[in-house]
Design a protein around this motif. Sequence first.
Motif, PDB file in Angstrom:
ATOM      1  N   GLY A 119      31.640  46.573  70.894  1.00  0.00           N
ATOM      2  CA  GLY A 119      33.045  46.600  70.495  1.00  0.00           C
ATOM      3  C   GLY A 119      33.285  45.701  69.304  1.00  0.00           C
ATOM      4  O   GLY A 119      32.385  44.997  68.837  1.00  0.00           O
ATOM      5  N   THR A 120      34.489  45.701  68.801  1.00  0.00           N
ATOM      6  CA  THR A 120      34.820  44.977  67.581  1.00  0.00           C
ATOM      7  C   THR A 120      36.107  44.202  67.766  1.00  0.00           C
ATOM      8  O   THR A 120      37.101  44.746  68.266  1.00  0.00           O
ATOM      9  N   LEU A 121      36.082  42.935  67.384  1.00  0.00           N
ATOM     10  CA  LEU A 121      37.304  42.138  67.365  1.00  0.00           C
ATOM     11  C   LEU A 121      38.229  42.618  66.245  1.00  0.00           C
ATOM     12  O   LEU A 121      37.772  43.211  65.263  1.00  0.00           O
ATOM     13  N   VAL A 122      39.507  42.344  66.388  1.00  0.00           N
ATOM     14  CA  VAL A 122      40.479  42.642  65.343  1.00  0.00           C
ATOM     15  C   VAL A 122      41.107  41.334  64.884  1.00  0.00           C
ATOM     16  O   VAL A 122      41.618  40.562  65.700  1.00  0.00           O
ATOM     17  N   ASP A 123      41.046  41.079  63.599  1.00  0.00           N
ATOM     18  CA  ASP A 123      41.650  39.881  63.032  1.00  0.00           C
ATOM     19  C   ASP A 123      43.147  39.867  63.356  1.00  0.00           C
ATOM     20  O   ASP A 123      43.870  40.814  63.007  1.00  0.00           O
ATOM     21  N   PRO A 124      43.656  38.828  64.018  1.00  0.00           N
ATOM     22  CA  PRO A 124      45.084  38.811  64.350  1.00  0.00           C
ATOM     23  C   PRO A 124      45.989  38.761  63.125  1.00  0.00           C
ATOM     24  O   PRO A 124      47.166  39.095  63.209  1.00  0.00           O
ATOM     25  N   GLU A 125      45.435  38.400  61.965  1.00  0.00           N
ATOM     26  CA  GLU A 125      46.223  38.346  60.732  1.00  0.00           C
ATOM     27  C   GLU A 125      45.946  39.535  59.825  1.00  0.00           C
ATOM     28  O   GLU A 125      46.274  39.507  58.631  1.00  0.00           O
ATOM     29  N   ILE A 126      45.341  40.594  60.365  1.00  0.00           N
ATOM     30  CA  ILE A 126      44.973  41.738  59.534  1.00  0.00           C
ATOM     31  C   ILE A 126      46.221  42.379  58.923  1.00  0.00           C
ATOM     32  O   ILE A 126      47.286  42.422  59.546  1.00  0.00           O
ATOM     33  N   ARG A 127      46.085  42.836  57.694  1.00  0.00           N
ATOM     34  CA  ARG A 127      47.185  43.465  56.973  1.00  0.00           C
ATOM     35  C   ARG A 127      46.848  44.923  56.685  1.00  0.00           C
ATOM     36  O   ARG A 127      45.671  45.289  56.606  1.00  0.00           O
ATOM     37  N   PRO A 128      47.838  45.766  56.519  1.00  0.00           N
ATOM     38  CA  PRO A 128      47.563  47.171  56.212  1.00  0.00           C
ATOM     39  C   PRO A 128      46.953  47.320  54.828  1.00  0.00           C
ATOM     40  O   PRO A 128      47.202  46.505  53.928  1.00  0.00           O
ATOM     41  N   GLU A 129      46.154  48.361  54.655  1.00  0.00           N
ATOM     42  CA  GLU A 129      45.659  48.703  53.334  1.00  0.00           C
ATOM     43  C   GLU A 129      46.815  49.279  52.517  1.00  0.00           C
ATOM     44  O   GLU A 129      47.547  50.143  52.981  1.00  0.00           O
ATOM     45  N   VAL A 130      46.959  48.793  51.297  1.00  0.00           N
ATOM     46  CA  VAL A 130      48.056  49.250  50.444  1.00  0.00           C
ATOM     47  C   VAL A 130      47.517  49.512  49.043  1.00  0.00           C
ATOM     48  O   VAL A 130      46.810  48.679  48.473  1.00  0.00           O
ATOM     49  N   THR A 131      47.843  50.686  48.508  1.00  0.00           N
ATOM     50  CA  THR A 131      47.500  51.016  47.134  1.00  0.00           C
ATOM     51  C   THR A 131      48.776  51.012  46.300  1.00  0.00           C
ATOM     52  O   THR A 131      49.718  51.748  46.589  1.00  0.00           O
ATOM     53  N   THR A 178      38.621  43.162  59.604  1.00  0.00           N
ATOM     54  CA  THR A 178      39.526  42.307  58.842  1.00  0.00           C
ATOM     55  C   THR A 178      39.684  42.880  57.447  1.00  0.00           C
ATOM     56  O   THR A 178      39.122  43.933  57.116  1.00  0.00           O
ATOM     57  N   ASN A 179      40.444  42.210  56.611  1.00  0.00           N
ATOM     58  CA  ASN A 179      40.598  42.623  55.218  1.00  0.00           C
ATOM     59  C   ASN A 179      39.451  42.046  54.404  1.00  0.00           C
ATOM     60  O   ASN A 179      39.212  40.841  54.428  1.00  0.00           O
ATOM     61  N   VAL A 180      38.736  42.908  53.700  1.00  0.00           N
ATOM     62  CA  VAL A 180      37.482  42.483  53.080  1.00  0.00           C
ATOM     63  C   VAL A 180      37.484  42.550  51.549  1.00  0.00           C
ATOM     64  O   VAL A 180      36.560  42.028  50.931  1.00  0.00           O
ATOM     65  N   GLY A 181      38.462  43.200  50.922  1.00  0.00           N
ATOM     66  CA  GLY A 181      38.340  43.266  49.477  1.00  0.00           C
ATOM     67  C   GLY A 181      39.472  43.997  48.795  1.00  0.00           C
ATOM     68  O   GLY A 181      40.364  44.560  49.434  1.00  0.00           O
ATOM     69  N   THR A 182      39.418  43.969  47.473  1.00  0.00           N
ATOM     70  CA  THR A 182      40.399  44.633  46.620  1.00  0.00           C
ATOM     71  C   THR A 182      39.656  45.404  45.533  1.00  0.00           C
ATOM     72  O   THR A 182      38.683  44.910  44.963  1.00  0.00           O
ATOM     73  N   VAL A 183      40.109  46.620  45.261  1.00  0.00           N
ATOM     74  CA  VAL A 183      39.505  47.465  44.226  1.00  0.00           C
ATOM     75  C   VAL A 183      40.587  47.860  43.228  1.00  0.00           C
ATOM     76  O   VAL A 183      41.695  48.231  43.626  1.00  0.00           O
ATOM     77  N   GLU A 184      40.267  47.765  41.940  1.00  0.00           N
ATOM     78  CA  GLU A 184      41.202  48.141  40.898  1.00  0.00           C
ATOM     79  C   GLU A 184      40.617  49.258  40.039  1.00  0.00           C
ATOM     80  O   GLU A 184      39.399  49.318  39.830  1.00  0.00           O
ATOM     81  N   ALA A 185      41.499  50.130  39.571  1.00  0.00           N
ATOM     82  CA  ALA A 185      41.078  51.215  38.681  1.00  0.00           C
ATOM     83  C   ALA A 185      42.143  51.413  37.613  1.00  0.00           C
ATOM     84  O   ALA A 185      43.345  51.345  37.896  1.00  0.00           O
ATOM     85  N   THR A 186      41.716  51.617  36.386  1.00  0.00           N
ATOM     86  CA  THR A 186      42.627  51.905  35.284  1.00  0.00           C
ATOM     87  C   THR A 186      42.160  53.165  34.581  1.00  0.00           C
ATOM     88  O   THR A 186      40.981  53.529  34.625  1.00  0.00           O
ATOM     89  N   GLY A 187      43.082  53.839  33.949  1.00  0.00           N
ATOM     90  CA  GLY A 187      42.696  55.052  33.256  1.00  0.00           C
ATOM     91  C   GLY A 187      43.809  55.594  32.375  1.00  0.00           C
ATOM     92  O   GLY A 187      44.939  55.068  32.347  1.00  0.00           O
ATOM     93  N   TYR A 188      43.465  56.674  31.646  1.00  0.00           N
ATOM     94  CA  TYR A 188      44.394  57.331  30.744  1.00  0.00           C
ATOM     95  C   TYR A 188      44.273  58.838  30.938  1.00  0.00           C
ATOM     96  O   TYR A 188      43.179  59.359  31.180  1.00  0.00           O
ATOM     97  N   GLU A 189      45.399  59.508  30.842  1.00  0.00           N
ATOM     98  CA  GLU A 189      45.416  60.966  30.935  1.00  0.00           C
ATOM     99  C   GLU A 189      46.194  61.518  29.747  1.00  0.00           C
ATOM    100  O   GLU A 189      47.253  61.000  29.390  1.00  0.00           O
ATOM    101  N   PHE A 190      45.648  62.575  29.144  1.00  0.00           N
ATOM    102  CA  PHE A 190      46.302  63.187  27.995  1.00  0.00           C
ATOM    103  C   PHE A 190      46.138  64.695  28.078  1.00  0.00           C
ATOM    104  O   PHE A 190      45.039  65.185  28.404  1.00  0.00           O
TER     105      PHE A 190
END
Length: 202
Positions: A119-131, A178-190
Amino acid sequence: LGNAVAGTLSAGSNWGIGKSQSVYGTMQFGFANQLYLDISGRSDWSGILEEDKNQHFYPSASFSWLTSSTFDLPSFVSLLKLRTGIAQVGHGIGTPRSNNTFSFSPYDYGDSKIVNIGGTLVDPEIRPEVTTSFEGGFDLALFDNRVSAEFTAYKKIHNDQQGAIPTSPGVGYGGMITNVGTVEATGYEFSLGFNPVRTKDW
């Protein structure tokens, strides 16, 4: 039941119930057929129990300006619109992962019953993933809409990615969500469009 004398009883269990509810609202404001502001919000509730920690709110807003209606541009400009926006989407950790659980997998070892605790513990301070997405750009139409172009620059930030990290086997769990990281992406569309021929017989 899983701890009964080997070979006498068997037992099993699983999860089979879940619930999700959402409320969504949107508003649009316009001024002089030139300025437009759109605002929306979504609130999600998932899980059955209060301790499931699964209530999340995601707002968004966009603004556009028809500059071709505000200023006296050259006659060959059919449309010029500037736009920008920000939006959020995301999700919680789901049910039943939002609560700490033990997962028993009993098997027989001769006349003895051995139980593996996983089984797996759940971090009591875990936050939702948000983009969170940011974007800005323009729409342009020329020569009675025969030529059109769109440009957008964007940046997306995926915060609070969720994953399992290892824990000491002595605690009886195989890891902790738990919350493990942040990912960023940038781009251009034409995009560019042409409508060179406009006739009933074409």
